[in-house]
Design an enzyme around this catalytic site. Structure first.
Site, PDB file in Angstrom:
ATOM      1  N   GLY A   1       6.454  -3.036  10.011  1.00  0.00           N
ATOM      2  CA  GLY A   1       5.330  -3.296   9.115  1.00  0.00           C
ATOM      3  C   GLY A   1       5.815  -3.527   7.697  1.00  0.00           C
ATOM      4  O   GLY A   1       5.638  -2.691   6.814  1.00  0.00           O
TER       5      GLY A   1
ATOM      6  N   PHE B   1       0.830  -1.203   0.000  1.00  0.00           N
ATOM      7  CA  PHE B   1       0.000   0.000   0.000  1.00  0.00           C
ATOM      8  C   PHE B   1       0.868   1.258   0.000  1.00  0.00           C
ATOM      9  O   PHE B   1       0.556   2.239   0.669  1.00  0.00           O
ATOM     10  CB  PHE B   1      -0.920  -0.007   1.232  1.00  0.00           C
ATOM     11  CG  PHE B   1      -1.666  -1.305   1.394  1.00  0.00           C
ATOM     12  CD1 PHE B   1      -2.831  -1.543   0.677  1.00  0.00           C
ATOM     13  CD2 PHE B   1      -1.193  -2.297   2.239  1.00  0.00           C
ATOM     14  CE1 PHE B   1      -3.520  -2.745   0.806  1.00  0.00           C
ATOM     15  CE2 PHE B   1      -1.875  -3.502   2.387  1.00  0.00           C
ATOM     16  CZ  PHE B   1      -3.039  -3.726   1.669  1.00  0.00           C
TER      17      PHE B   1
ATOM     18  N   HIS C   1      -2.404  -0.126  12.513  1.00  0.00           N
ATOM     19  CA  HIS C   1      -2.911   1.236  12.551  1.00  0.00           C
ATOM     20  C   HIS C   1      -3.933   1.464  13.658  1.00  0.00           C
ATOM     21  O   HIS C   1      -4.487   2.550  13.768  1.00  0.00           O
ATOM     22  CB  HIS C   1      -3.512   1.610  11.191  1.00  0.00           C
ATOM     23  CG  HIS C   1      -2.477   1.783  10.114  1.00  0.00           C
ATOM     24  ND1 HIS C   1      -1.187   1.320  10.242  1.00  0.00           N
ATOM     25  CD2 HIS C   1      -2.525   2.380   8.900  1.00  0.00           C
ATOM     26  CE1 HIS C   1      -0.501   1.620   9.154  1.00  0.00           C
ATOM     27  NE2 HIS C   1      -1.290   2.254   8.310  1.00  0.00           N
TER      28      HIS C   1
ATOM     29  N   HIS D   1       3.918   6.489   8.009  1.00  0.00           N
ATOM     30  CA  HIS D   1       3.039   6.314   6.847  1.00  0.00           C
ATOM     31  C   HIS D   1       1.571   6.405   7.262  1.00  0.00           C
ATOM     32  O   HIS D   1       1.226   6.163   8.400  1.00  0.00           O
ATOM     33  CB  HIS D   1       3.299   4.962   6.170  1.00  0.00           C
ATOM     34  CG  HIS D   1       2.732   4.880   4.790  1.00  0.00           C
ATOM     35  ND1 HIS D   1       2.041   3.793   4.309  1.00  0.00           N
ATOM     36  CD2 HIS D   1       2.740   5.799   3.770  1.00  0.00           C
ATOM     37  CE1 HIS D   1       1.669   4.023   3.055  1.00  0.00           C
ATOM     38  NE2 HIS D   1       2.081   5.236   2.698  1.00  0.00           N
ATOM     39  N   ASP D   2       0.747   6.766   6.281  1.00  0.00           N
ATOM     40  CA  ASP D   2      -0.713   6.838   6.462  1.00  0.00           C
ATOM     41  C   ASP D   2      -1.131   7.935   7.431  1.00  0.00           C
ATOM     42  O   ASP D   2      -2.027   7.760   8.250  1.00  0.00           O
ATOM     43  CB  ASP D   2      -1.294   5.473   6.884  1.00  0.00           C
ATOM     44  CG  ASP D   2      -0.957   4.388   5.868  1.00  0.00           C
ATOM     45  OD1 ASP D   2      -1.224   4.589   4.667  1.00  0.00           O
ATOM     46  OD2 ASP D   2      -0.384   3.353   6.262  1.00  0.00           O
TER      47      ASP D   2
ATOM     48  N   SER E   1       6.505  -5.826  17.522  1.00  0.00           N
ATOM     49  CA  SER E   1       7.519  -4.792  17.785  1.00  0.00           C
ATOM     50  C   SER E   1       7.748  -4.624  19.285  1.00  0.00           C
ATOM     51  O   SER E   1       8.847  -4.274  19.714  1.00  0.00           O
ATOM     52  CB  SER E   1       7.148  -3.470  17.122  1.00  0.00           C
ATOM     53  OG  SER E   1       6.236  -2.736  17.883  1.00  0.00           O
TER      54      SER E   1
ATOM     55  N   ASP F   1       5.004   1.827  10.030  1.00  0.00           N
ATOM     56  CA  ASP F   1       3.909   1.489   9.104  1.00  0.00           C
ATOM     57  C   ASP F   1       3.309   0.142   9.525  1.00  0.00           C
ATOM     58  O   ASP F   1       2.963  -0.698   8.713  1.00  0.00           O
ATOM     59  CB  ASP F   1       4.457   1.413   7.669  1.00  0.00           C
ATOM     60  CG  ASP F   1       3.347   1.361   6.635  1.00  0.00           C
ATOM     61  OD1 ASP F   1       2.211   1.794   6.930  1.00  0.00           O
ATOM     62  OD2 ASP F   1       3.618   0.888   5.507  1.00  0.00           O
TER      63      ASP F   1
ATOM     64  N   GLY G   1      -0.300 -10.059   9.412  1.00  0.00           N
ATOM     65  CA  GLY G   1      -1.227  -9.027   8.922  1.00  0.00           C
ATOM     66  C   GLY G   1      -1.771  -8.180  10.066  1.00  0.00           C
ATOM     67  O   GLY G   1      -1.862  -8.640  11.203  1.00  0.00           O
TER      68      GLY G   1
ATOM     69  N   SER H   1       7.913  -1.552   0.787  1.00  0.00           N
ATOM     70  CA  SER H   1       8.774  -0.495   1.333  1.00  0.00           C
ATOM     71  C   SER H   1      10.180  -1.039   1.600  1.00  0.00           C
ATOM     72  O   SER H   1      11.166  -0.293   1.512  1.00  0.00           O
ATOM     73  CB  SER H   1       8.181   0.081   2.620  1.00  0.00           C
ATOM     74  OG  SER H   1       7.940  -0.941   3.570  1.00  0.00           O
TER      75      SER H   1
HETATM   76 MG    MG Z   1       0.972   2.038   5.247  1.00  0.00          MG
END
Ligand code: MG
Length: 210
Positions: A41, A15, A139, A164-165, A119, A136, A70, A47
């Site tokens: 992530g 993504f 979320h 990110h995001d 993590s 990342d 996931g 990435s």
């Molecule tokens: Mg992301």
């Protein structure tokens, strides 16, 4: 900057926008001489290819952390679910085989060190200062906060925190990455240096180690 990657990164599931990937590459190329990079992530390694290629160029290391089951939003019935990655034994995703394939195809096995664990667990045994941390991972607020609190302080002065995001407008996406971005700025330990789509790059202030 012309960036040549060893594989077509758009064939890797994920993504990350190519403009965000290029910004991550440039960031890692700049700061990774200071020390290793950590991404949280990795998913299938999109990435990882961008950041890993920059680390490889500098002869440094990218730690790629992911439990490879996931995030919440990737599980069955959620918005970002991918049935091809579903593992019926656990009832969750298993992104590790594709991630390893990505590393092999991209010739990054001499540079990327996979850390297959949450993590919070890796953090308990971690002592190495980092030139860049890319957040990342999950979320949900709990995960974003953990990643920020446990890992942002490990960025060396002069190094970079990438998130990110980050969506300032709630209609564009979930809040937790935006919330930790605001916390980083409020901490006065970081200043924003770049914004590309939903990626934010923040520099750790203080004396750069020699
Ligand atoms: Mg992301």
């Amino acid at each position: 900057m012309t960036i040549s990657l060893p594989i077509d990164v758009e064939t890797v599931k994920g993504f990350l926008d190519p403009a965000e990937g290029a910004a991550l590459y440039e960031a890692a190329l700049e700061v990774s001489p200071l020390g290793p990079v950590l991404e949280i992530g990795s998913y299938c390694g999109k990435s990882t290819v961008w950041i890993g290629a920059a680390c490889q160029k500098n002869g440094t290391v990218l730690f790629a952390l992911d439990h490879h089951r996931g995030s919440e939003e990737n599980q069955a019935g959620w918005e970002h679910h991918d049935g091809e990655l579903y593992d019926s034994e656990t009832g969750m995703l298993n992104t590790l085989p594709l991630f390893r394939r990505t590393l092999r195809m991209a010739k990054l096995e001499d540079t990327v060190v996979p850390l297959v664990a949450p993590s919070t667990v890796v953090s308990r045994g971690w002592a190495t200062p980092l030139s860049m941390v890319f957040i990342d991972g999950g979320h949900a607020m709990e995960h974003a906060l953990n990643d920020y609190r446990l890992w942002a302080p490990r960025v060396l002065p002069g190094g970079l925190l990438a998130i990110h995001d980050v969506f300032p407008n709630p209609e564009d996406g979930g809040r937790p990455p935006y919330e930790i971005y605001k916390m980083a700025l409020a901490s006065q330990l970081f200043e924003e240096v770049k914004a590309v789509k939903s990626l934010r790059l923040l520099r750790r202030l203080g004396q750069v180690p020699v």
